[in-house]
Scaffold this active site. Structure first.
Site, PDB file in Angstrom:
ATOM      1  N   THR A  28     -52.779  -3.401  16.410  1.00 20.71           N
ATOM      2  CA  THR A  28     -51.746  -2.436  16.794  1.00 20.71           C
ATOM      3  C   THR A  28     -51.551  -2.351  18.297  1.00 20.71           C
ATOM      4  OG1 THR A  28     -52.220  -1.134  14.806  1.00 20.71           O
ATOM      5  CG2 THR A  28     -51.054  -0.016  16.579  1.00 20.71           C
ATOM      6  N   THR A 104     -58.258  -2.496  14.512  1.00 20.11           N
ATOM      7  CA  THR A 104     -59.376  -1.568  14.325  1.00 20.11           C
ATOM      8  C   THR A 104     -60.097  -1.726  12.993  1.00 20.11           C
ATOM      9  OG1 THR A 104     -57.885   0.140  13.459  1.00 20.11           O
ATOM     10  CG2 THR A 104     -58.319   0.162  15.828  1.00 20.11           C
TER      11      THR A 104
END
Length: 355
Positions: A28, A104
């Site tokens: 992201t 993540t």
């Protein structure tokens, strides 16, 4: 997959305080919103100074390499870890630190794997990412990137102030092989329950020296032999013999991380103990890891774990599942005799367990 070097202008100050390599693998943090097609796309890292103009205030020599196509962290595999390790090894002498931008979801696995693969680090290797894309107004990407770069550039006694593989996220610097992702919607995505934080960013960045691994003087070495023939067996009330047997009898399987209850406890059903005993007898290595985020495995403390100790299940102490499975890949990849392999699995190799 190809590795593309990205030119940043201006990227070469006359007298830089530090040189940092940024490795963008995906995630992201490197995404922007495409207004025309209404979805997220990787942004051009040559424009990073436009997205993060604060970087102009650092007197750092920044070099960016970008992996194309970007890797969704759910797709990360052993080959990707080898690619990251090789980038660090090949550029180790030319940079003071490395910042790896990563999705993540599997960041704790990647940070754990690289902690084993990069032996005798004297320079920081900092993983970071974001929960919100860098192009959004309320993004956490800018702060995470800026602080990760500052940590990677900070020196002490001729080496990096944090000479290990770490994760920086939401003001906290954590040992990479001690971290777990605990949030999918909040900025505080990672925690390290069984080891103190290494640093905390506020007005200043405060480093906690007693929690940081000492700077070794031994020569740096990268390892690339990982064994993929491992599995995770998570115990739960009602688990059936068929489920356990299907995992323990997987062809060519060499190691299993078994997630047990509490301090390492497991059901005492005869069928389970027989399956585990038979698997160990065939040479399968089984490591006992607690399902609890905090605490440690203490085999033999209760009767429900004494049987595991007696049959030869390896106690994982306070290791995380992410660090345990990657440690097993690394140790089995050394192709050592069984006794030495078990010994290494029980040792603290990179600060991943408390003995």
């Amino acid at each position: 997959m190809k590795i593309v070097r990205v030119n940043i202008a201006p990227s070469a100050p006359q007298d830089p305080e530090a040189s940092i390599m940024i490795i963008y693998t995906g995630g992201t943090i490197g995404m922007v919103f495409d207004e025309e097609h209404k979805h997220l796309v990787p942004f051009n890292f040559s424009q990073i100074l436009q997205k993060v103009p604060e970087l102009r205030q650092f007197n750092y020599l920044l070099s960016v390499v970008s992996i194309e196509p970007a890797i969704d962290s759910s797709n990360v595999n052993l080959g990707d870890w080898m690619m990251m390790a090789r980038l660090v090894e090949e550029n180790y002498n030319d940079f003071d630190g490395f910042v790896i931008l990563h999705g993540t979801d599997t960041m704790a696995y990647s940070a754990s794997a690289l902690s084993y693969m990069l032996e005798n680090l004297q320079k920081p290797v900092i993983f970071t990412g974001a929960q919100v894309p860098i192009g959004r107004v309320r993004t956490d990407a800018r702060e995470n990137l800026i602080s990760a770069l500052q940590i990677a550039a900070t020196k002490h006694d001729g080496g990096g102030v944090v000479p290990e593989v770490c994760i920086y996220f939401h003001n906290l610097l954590l040992r990479g092989n001690r971290a777990k992702k605990v949030e999918s919607t909040q900025f505080s995505a990672f925690k390290s329950e069984n080891h103190p934080i290494l640093a905390k960013a506020g007005v200043n960045i405060d480093y906690y020296g007693t929690a940081i691994r000492r700077n070794t003087k031994k020569p740096f070495k990268a390892h690339y032999n990982l064994d993929y023939r491992v599995a995770i067996l998570k115990l739960f009330p009602g688990i059936t013999p068929q489920v356990v047997e299907s995992i323990l009898t997987t062809p060519e399987l060499r190691g299993v991380v078994m997630e047990t209850f509490g301090a390492g406890n497991a059901p005492t059903s005869a069928w389970l103990l027989d399956l585990l005993r038979d698997a160990i007898g065939r040479g399968l290595l089984i490591m006992n890891v607690s399902q609890c985020d905090e605490g440690r495995v203490d085999q033999g403390h209760y009767e429900t774990s004494r049987y595991l100790l007696e049959m030869g299940v390896i106690g994982g102490a306070d290791i995380t599942t992410e660090a345990a499975i990657t440690k097993m890949m690394f140790v089995l990849g050394q192709d050592l005799p069984t006794a030495k392999t078990i010994d290494l699995l029980m040792q603290d190799l990179r600060g991943e367990i408390t003995l």
